[in-house]
Motif scaffolding. Structure first.
Motif, short mmCIF file in Angstrom:
data_model
loop_
_atom_site.label_atom_id
_atom_site.label_comp_id
_atom_site.label_asym_id
_atom_site.label_seq_id
_atom_site.Cartn_x
_atom_site.Cartn_y
_atom_site.Cartn_z
N GLN A 168 8.85 -7.37 3.55
CA GLN A 168 7.99 -7.16 4.04
C GLN A 168 9.31 -6.97 5.43
OE1 GLN A 168 4.95 -9.53 5.08
NE2 GLN A 168 4.29 -8.12 6.78
N ASP A 190 6.11 -3.67 0.31
CA ASP A 190 5.24 -4.46 1.26
C ASP A 190 5.65 -3.88 3.67
OD1 ASP A 190 3.64 -6.42 2.94
OD2 ASP A 190 4.82 -8.18 1.99
N THR A 237 1.64 -10.99 0.65
CA THR A 237 3.10 -10.92 0.66
C THR A 237 2.96 -12.06 -0.68
OG1 THR A 237 3.16 -10.16 2.69
CG2 THR A 237 4.84 -11.19 1.30
#
Ligand SMILES: Nc1ncnc2c1ncn2[C@@H]1O[C@H](COP(=O)(O)OP(=O)(O)OP(=O)(O)O)[C@@H](O)[C@H]1O
Ligand SMILES: Nc1ncnc2c1ncn2[C@@H]1O[C@H](COP(=O)(O)OP(=O)(O)OP(=O)(O)O)[C@@H](O)[C@H]1O
Ligand SMILES: [Mg+2]
Ligand SMILES: [Mg+2]
Lengths: 215, 253, 305, 253, 215
Positions: free
Chosen positions: A77, A146, A48
């Motif tokens: 995410q 992500d 990330t």
């Protein structure tokens, strides 16, 4: 133009009780224009963080990111939908002048009928699909995903993979895809990059041989 | 949407609650039986009399105009300042002591200085009120700006929202509770400051009237003027703050 | 000495009452008459009124129309004289204004607000003698006295009607008095000298302590006599007054002396009643409340001289 | 932890900034050259003189004690009320109008009524100040309570936190920005109200002194008293609010 | 005592622009004491909602939940760690009097060295592991796990499964496990319940035959 990632050093400084963390020390990666690269690695290695740096959201590191286009689609995410806007309004915000696309996109991610629901009243899987729709909506030249298919049941996950796949075929964005599932990587990516260790290094970097690459 | 407005609006409870307040006031005034604690009936009759003579509408209108203008100035400047200080830590380190100083200089000192420097004119009043209130708004909004979620700012950055869109769609909604708190407190505070500023150097307005009646110790008329303003605020509440509040409630879980 | 009744007097820190009380205490005039005069300092006149209402003090200095009005509404206060000096209309040295009629169209600073007695008397005076309605034909600027002094000094107003001790400071700085409230009252056809200001107290308290009240008035009059004759006394008082320069002190001294009431008989009381009618006519119900006439009890009957 | 405190503390910028303020003040006072706008030097000499005579310490101490006591009362009551109203929407519908009324009744009306009813005693002052300030705190904290995250409340419920733990570990940290805003504004506001209350019925305290010097138009002394209090607030800032603020900053991303 | 779930009707009322949603209409499920039940279903069917109802967090439905013990461990779908407390402090909060357990638990979920990090500075996978540790820490009699192994790489996911498995063996809590992965369900559960449709119904309810069940 290719995307050149060259991180000399990335450190999260000590802050409060949180100790210092050296995340990367010498990590280079070059993505050809339109190349799809799967980024794989254990939880907490820095996937990330790398995406944030590539996106230009984190500029606090030594090194350079070259060839970043202005149009970026980033599926974070967590969904990061604006809770004060319904699903549809969240999409409309990134589609100025093309608001009718919002409804179509929601239908494509299987959310027809939930257009007017506020995000805090969506299930997590639904919210992540809205976020995915948002990342694809802008037809970006650089696509950062992500874990796009986490928290989804198998069937929905398959549907989303097809959707992403179609977009990749259509507008050929340079893509970085974080995933924990080899089959996802194999299905979508031209190349798989594995990072591991602390500081994280590229421990594997290999091309995926499959029909699409040969097209 | 209409159903929602009715359900979560001030609704009947608000009205009943105000009536209840007036009843309680009436009873305690009866029970006290003192000319220094007039009941709602005598206050109302004073109020009507002042309205009939046209005095109250005149002074109230002037004060309301002053309050409105100062409110807008203080809220806009204070909010902008608060957001800037909340976002730019470096600048805040420098300006924070100034803010604290300005926040704590007694109103009367600011009022005296502005009156002495600008004369007993309308501008002096506006400057004095703004200087009194801006730091309060800024302090509240600064906390709000600090609590802004970086996650959302990053979304705005990635999808290249225009600054106006970022402010309207990303920043304001997150600041809404702080804006509501600052707005409600601000209105009340500005009104109180305007009263003081009026009584020290203006020849009209509610503050000026209050002072005159205070000299005569005419508590009934004092309360009548206060009641007239409170009534206005209750209307503003209904027309402005309550709908804003409902908009926030709509999306919360 | 422990037996001596104490009288609590609410006053302003730098107000004129403080001077008188300081003289009383300094010379032991209160103890001489068998009482203790205890000053209780407040910051504003309104605070003193609140204190009287709340029973925190026995006496304050205020004007008798206020007492009359309170009586009309059931507040049983009563009054005895303190001073005839109230307000002065004053203009800057260079001003060409010499008469009230020249105030037409001018900015006139007024201390205390539109229901202030001095302002009402000035309006009545201008109307009766010059046919001029100052409320409409001049531009009154109401404000706190210190601010008005400043406005005048800066030439932002043309004249100011203010309390005499503020006027004295302006005078010392060169300003010129045009008209005093005493002049206005005379101009309104009331020949007697009426003390507008006086000690106000609760009737109930006064009937319980008639001796103490009498003693206090005697002590106060003796103090006035001292202040009327002695220069030294004023030098001593300078810090209490809060002035540094001699010119101001002189102006305050003569102002104070001019305000000492000398007679308080039935004549003055009747004259006051007539004055009240004039005030009522111009100030209206807002000024007098329910008290359309002066209740006889307004002036404490046991005191006259 | 020590390094952090130094880095994010008020630090040198704060001190330089105050010095800068004093310099600017000095220059503008010189430039204005008026006895109504005294510079820092003459204010300081008045301040020292008042300290020497023991007057300022006496009045300042009294005012500080009143401010401190009222502050604690108003913050505790206001916070509790705000949280309750923010959480219980039904109760809020009933009490909201009362809050708005109390918020907008002019200070002077409350002060007169309490003084007349309770007498000119210390309790009356405290009641008047509290009645003036509690609604402000409540309005701010109510917004905070409404913005409380249900997610965290559910965690507390599942893991059966004791009420005290829930308040300390779950509620207070979320309310921290609101508490800081209410605290800073509150201190300033209470101080200002105490001044008004003092000048309307006490025979000591800074408010009493300010008004007395106002009658003499002794601007230098007025500013000296204001400066003394502002200095105290800057110290409170350093000792109380700044560390609280740093604790919040520690965990934010 | 067995856990009896009996939902007659659960409706999310219309609120703002969000339309009304009938979630369940007649849904019954009984779990024997210590039974491990995997709950599977498409995104947005109501798995999380059901868990909230079972946990007693949502009582706004007609029907009953019987046999809910007081000690519950609930891994929410999002981590819900208190951001103002470090990873360790978050665990200590649910472990009054046994704070030393916090460090051990963090080590067990692979977070040794990150004990003093504030949650917003943890990666999502790390935060979810802290949340899992919290759910297990209280040694609950009822364990609710909402996708415990999502967002984790294969190796870490395996480690967590072993950890949960060990706890299930040791303290035998009645368990409801939401998952999208059949292999996870098969590895841990005694029974698999599939819900689907709107309103959602149980479309499949079958026992898993495996060594543990035979123990
Ligand atoms: N703001 C921050 N401050 C300090 N440390 C951070 C911060 N953000 C991340 N880290 C640390 O950097 C490391 C990498 O985090 P990152 O979120 O990039 O991991 P990840 O590879 O995405 O993991 P996951 O698969 O769990 O999402 C972690 O150890 C985390 O604790
Ligand atoms: N507070 C709420 N108000 C209104 N509707 C809600 C609320 N919470 C959930 N819903 C709706 O209920 C449905 C089920 O949500 P739930 O979160 O239970 O799904 P889920 O099965 O957990 O899905 P996922 O696998 O995506 O997490 C969704 O359609 C959602 O929009
Ligand atoms: Mg990650
Ligand atoms: Mg769910």
């Amino acid at each position: 133009m290719s995307l050149k990632i060259d991180v000399v050093r990335k450190i999260y400084a000590r802050q409060g009780d949180t100790p210092e963390r050296v995340l990367f020390e010498g990590l280079s990666l070059e993505l050809a224009d339109g190349e799809v690269c799967a980024l794989v690695g254990p939880s907490g290695t820095g996937k990330t963080s790398l995406l944030q740096m590539v996106a230009g959201l984190d500029e606090d590191f030594t090194g350079t990111i070259e060839g970043r286009p202005p149009d970026i689609g980033y599926l974070f995410q967590t969904p990061r939908l604006f809770p004060w806007r319904t699903a549809r309004q969240n999409l409309e915000l990134v589609l100025p002048g093309r608001v009718e696309r919002a409804g179509e996109l929601l239908a494509e991610v299987g959310l027809a009928g939930s257009e007017d629901v506020y995000p805090q009243r969506l299930s997590l899987g639904m919210a992540r699909r809205v976020a995915l729709a948002r990342a694809l909506a802008v037809e970006p030249k650089l696509l950062l995903l992500d874990e796009p298919f986490a928290s989804l049941d198998t069937a929905t996950s398959k549907g989303m993979q097809d959707l992403v796949s179609a977009q990749l075929q259509r507008s050929r964005p340079t893509t970085l895809l974080v995933t924990h599932h080899w089959h996802e990587a194999a299905a979508l990516a031209d190349r798989i990059v594995v990072i591991d260790g602390s500081p994280a290094r590229i421990v594997e970097n290999r091309a995926v041989l499959r029909p699409r690459a040969a097209e | 949407m209409r159903t929602v407005d009715l359900r979560s609006g001030a609704g009947w409870q608000g009205i009943v609650s105000i009536l209840l307040f007036i009843c309680l006031w009436h009873i305690s005034a009866l029970w006290a039986g003192s000319r220094l604690f007039p009941g709602p009936v005598s206050v109302l009759s004073s109020l009507l009399q002042e309205i009939e003579e046209g005095v109250l509408p005149y002074h109230l209108a002037i004060t309301l105009a002053r309050v409105a203008l100062s409110f807008v100035i203080a809220m806009v400047t204070g909010t902008a300042l608060g957001i800037v200080l909340g976002r730019f830590r470096g600048l805040d380190r420098w300006l924070h002591p100034w803010l604290i100083i300005l926040l704590n200089v007694p109103a009367v000192v600011i009022i005296i200085l502005t009156y002495v420097w600008l004369g007993l004119v309308e501008t002096a009043l506006l400057v004095a009120v703004a200087a009194n209130k801006i730091p309060n708004v800024a302090v509240t909004l600064r906390e709000g700006a600090r609590a802004l979620d970086k996650d959302f700012a990053e979304v705005a950055q990635i999808y290249r929202f225009r600054p106006a869109v970022t402010v309207r769609e990303v920043i304001i909604p997150q600041l809404a509770p702080y804006l509501l708190a600052a707005g409600r407190n601000g209105l009340a505070l500005i009104w109180k400051i305007v009263l003081v500023v009026e009584l020290l150097g203006r020849s009209n307005g509610v503050g000026f009237q209050l002072q005159s009646y205070f000299q005569l110790f005419d508590v009934t008329r004092i309360i009548a003027y206060a009641a007239a303003f409170v009534l206005c605020v209750l209307l503003i509440e209904l027309a402005l703050f309550a709908p804003l509040e409902r908009r926030i409630e709509r999306w919360r879980r | 000495a422990g037996e001596m009744p104490t009288i609590k007097i609410g006053l302003l820190r730098f107000g004129t009452v403080a001077w008188e009380l300081d003289t009383i205490r300094h010379h032991g005039l209160d103890r001489k008459h068998g009482i203790m005069a205890a000053p209780v300092e407040f910051a504003t006149n309104e605070a003193a009124k609140v204190a009287l209402q709340a029973g925190a003090v026995d006496m304050i200095v205020t004007d008798w129309p206020w007492v009359a009005r309170q009586r009309g509404e059931g507040g049983s206060f009563s009054f005895m004289p303190y001073s005839t000096a109230v307000g002065v209309l004053i203009v800057p040295q260079a001003s060409r204004i010499t008469d009230v009629s020249e105030l037409r169209g001018k900015r006139v600073g007024v201390a205390g607000g539109p229901l202030d007695k001095s302002w009402l008397l000035l309006r009545a005076f201008a109307k009766r003698n010059k046919g001029l309605d100052l409320a409409k034909e001049a531009e009154p600027v109401f404000g706190a006295p210190p601010l008005l002094n400043e406005e005048l000094a800066r030439g932002r107003i043309d004249a100011v009607l203010t309390y005499w001790h503020y006027a004295a400071r302006l005078e010392a700085a060169g300003a010129r008095p045009v008209l005093t409230v005493a002049d206005m009252i005379r101009g309104l056809g009331v020949k007697e000298e009426i003390p507008m200001l006086g000690y106000a107290f609760r009737e109930g308290w006064a009937s319980e302590h008639p001796e103490a009240l009498k003693s206090f008035i005697d002590a106060a009059r003796e103090a006035k006599a001292v202040l009327a004759s002695s220069e030294e006394e004023w030098k001593r008082l300078a810090p209490v007054i809060g002035v540094g320069d001699d010119a101001t002190l002189d102006a305050l001294q003569s102002g104070y002396r001019a305000g000492i009431p000398h007679r308080w008989t039935g004549d003055e009381r009747r004259a006051a009643t007539r004055l009240y009618d004039i005030l009522r006519d111009i100030g209206g119900e807002q000024l007098v409340g329910q008290a359309t006439t002066v209740d006889p009890g307004t002036f404490w009957p046991a005191v006259s001289y």
